[in-house]
Write an enzyme that holds these catalytic residues in place. Structure first.
Site, PDB file in Angstrom:
ATOM      1  CG  ASN A   7      76.239  10.142   3.481  1.00 12.22           C
ATOM      2  OD1 ASN A   7      75.916  10.530   4.603  1.00 12.22           O
ATOM      3  ND2 ASN A   7      75.573   9.203   2.848  1.00 12.22           N
ATOM      4  NE  ARG A  91      71.819  11.004   3.283  1.00 13.44           N
ATOM      5  CZ  ARG A  91      71.634   9.968   4.063  1.00 13.44           C
ATOM      6  NH1 ARG A  91      72.664   9.361   4.605  1.00 13.44           N
ATOM      7  NH2 ARG A  91      70.432   9.529   4.309  1.00 13.44           N
ATOM      8  CG  HIS A 180      65.186   6.934   1.441  1.00 18.13           C
ATOM      9  ND1 HIS A 180      64.313   5.991   1.951  1.00 18.13           N
ATOM     10  CD2 HIS A 180      66.407   6.604   1.907  1.00 18.13           C
ATOM     11  CE1 HIS A 180      64.987   5.128   2.696  1.00 18.13           C
ATOM     12  NE2 HIS A 180      66.270   5.488   2.689  1.00 18.13           N
ATOM     13  NE  ARG A 241      65.789   2.296   9.926  1.00 17.62           N
ATOM     14  CZ  ARG A 241      66.119   3.103   8.936  1.00 17.62           C
ATOM     15  NH1 ARG A 241      65.228   3.910   8.396  1.00 17.62           N
ATOM     16  NH2 ARG A 241      67.341   3.120   8.460  1.00 17.62           N
ATOM     17  CD  GLU A 384      70.381   8.179  -1.909  1.00 18.92           C
ATOM     18  OE1 GLU A 384      70.929   7.061  -1.967  1.00 18.92           O
ATOM     19  OE2 GLU A 384      69.723   8.558  -0.942  1.00 18.92           O
TER      20      GLU A 384
END
Ligand code: ADP
Length: 398
Positions: A7, A91, A180, A241, A384
């Site tokens: 990743n 990823r 996601h 965010r 993941e």
């Protein structure tokens, strides 16, 4: 088969080496500050002591080399040679409309990834650099790409179109993509297993609540809506965010504060969310601690967060005309019983009843609703990396 999962960020590289016979992690780690002074590798071999290796990494090629050196090192290594790595799974953040599933990376895929970089200028270029570095350092080892956006490619057009002039969708791909996806796919499929039902017979709402957060409506195994949009800024209130806001605030702030569009973008991404409201931290643990000490802004940040999550769950129960299960996952979803409780307190009308005792536990996949709750509620740790490794193995077995 051993799969190296990678990743890549712009200055970081996370990895896990997974033995697919047992699906066990042989080693994992993180290269930080790549291309910046003070770069280092944190390497955690399973069953051995962690090591931190401080060494200059000028670029991602250096980082991949260091990871391989660590994996084969006589002391803290876990394999005897690089040849034991059968495949690499990457990823990749944005697959645009090109990718609705994982793929073996070839020249055509690389070209498509470059095309998608426009849509994720902070992420895709780093993913591409990582793929190229692996190609260079480990030539001939097959590489696969697993996309954050792919699972949401089943979202119907009525849900992914913005009400902007249609030409912007056609010209630039301005639409909702969602992120996601690997996590929503994993936890929805685990939830169906825990319910003892084929996923094709379930309506599940998955809540991935970490530093970034998103919710997905997974109907009969397919994502039909999700809270993140064109970028990961849309939707929930997150660590830093802002999530959904009136878009006119952007121009309002530009005028009032003399800010550029880029500066407002930075504020919305890095200085907003629970950090922005509370003024305390982007880390929910700090905000929870401050709220417990009576900090009102910290409390309202947590309340606003839970309220927004609850409203999104309600809207997805409406979108699917029902819900069988709600899943909480990621850092906050897996660990904060008080957040789960606050969210579920809004959901009595759906027949959601939390089991307070079960909700206070931690660490494994579990049902946290009472036996008579109409909707099952689960906590399921996401994984993941395992999904990326599984997809990679499946693609290469074909
Ligand atoms: P990401 O992968 O998006 O960086 P994570 O899934 O690791 O994020 O989640 C990080 C968030 O989870 C942080 O805001 C952290 O505060 C929160 N978190 C982790 N453990 C707890 C806990 N025990 N209680 C409350 N929040 C927690």
């Amino acid at each position: 088969m051993k799969v190296l999962v990678i990743n890549c960020g712009s200055s970081s590289l996370k990895y896990q080496l997974i033995d697919m016979e047992t699906e066990s992690v042989l080693a994992k780690g993180l290269c930080e500050r790549i291309g910046i002074e003070g770069s280092r590798l944190k390497h955690e071999p399973t069953g051995k002591d962690k090591v931190v290796i401080e060494e200059n990494m000028a670029d991602h090629n250096d980082a991949v080399k260091m990871v391989l050196d660590a994996l084969v090192d006589p002391n803290h290594g876990v394999i005897s040679s690089m040849d034991e790595i059968n495949a690499i799974g990457h990823r990749v953040v944005h697959g645009g409309e090109e990718f609705s599933g994982s793929v073996v990376i070839d020249d055509a895929v690389m070209n498509a990834l470059v095309k998608c970089s426009d849509l994720a200028p902070l992420h895709n270029p780093a993913n591409i650099i990582g793929i190229k570095a692996c190609e260079k350092i480990m030539p001939g080892v097959p590489q696969c790409g697993v996309f954050d956006t792919a699972f949401h490619q089943t979202v119907p057009k009525k849900a992914y179109l913005y009400a902007l002039p249609y030409e912007y969708y056609e010209k630039y791909g301005v639409r909702r993509y969602g992120f996601h996806g690997t996590s929503h796919r994993f936890v929805s499929s685990e939830a169906a297993k825990m319910m003892g039902k084929p996923i094709e017979e379930t309506k599940i709402i998955t809540c991935h609540l970490g530093n970034g957060g998103s919710i997905a409506a997974v109907q009969y195994g397919k994502s039909v809506d999700t809270t993140m949009g064109f970028t990961p800024l849309e939707g929930l209130i997150m660590g830093t965010r802002c999530g959904d806001i009136d878009p006119s605030i952007v121009t309002f702030l530009e005028n009032k504060e003399g800010l550029s569009a880029k500066e407002v973008d930075e504020i919305m991404n890095k200085k907003s969310g629970v950090l922005g409201i509370s003024g305390v931290s982007s880390d929910f643990r700090d905000v929870e601690a401050a709220a417990a000490e009576g900090n009102e802004r910290a409390q309202v940040a947590l309340d606003a967060f839970a309220y927004k999550v609850a409203k999104s769950i309600g809207s997805y129960a409406a979108a699917m005309n029902g819900v069988d299960a709600i899943v909480f996952t990621a850092g906050l979803g897996e660990n904060s019983g008080s957040t789960r409780q606050e969210i579920c307190d809004y959901l009595g009308y759906l027949g959601v009843k939390l089991d307070a005792e079960a909700n206070s536990k931690r660490g494994k996949a579990m049902e946290i609703s009472t036996a008579d709750s109409k909707v099952k509620v689960f906590v399921i740790p996401t994984n993941e990396e395992l999904v990326i490794a599984r997809d990679t193995k499946e693609l290469l077995d074909k």
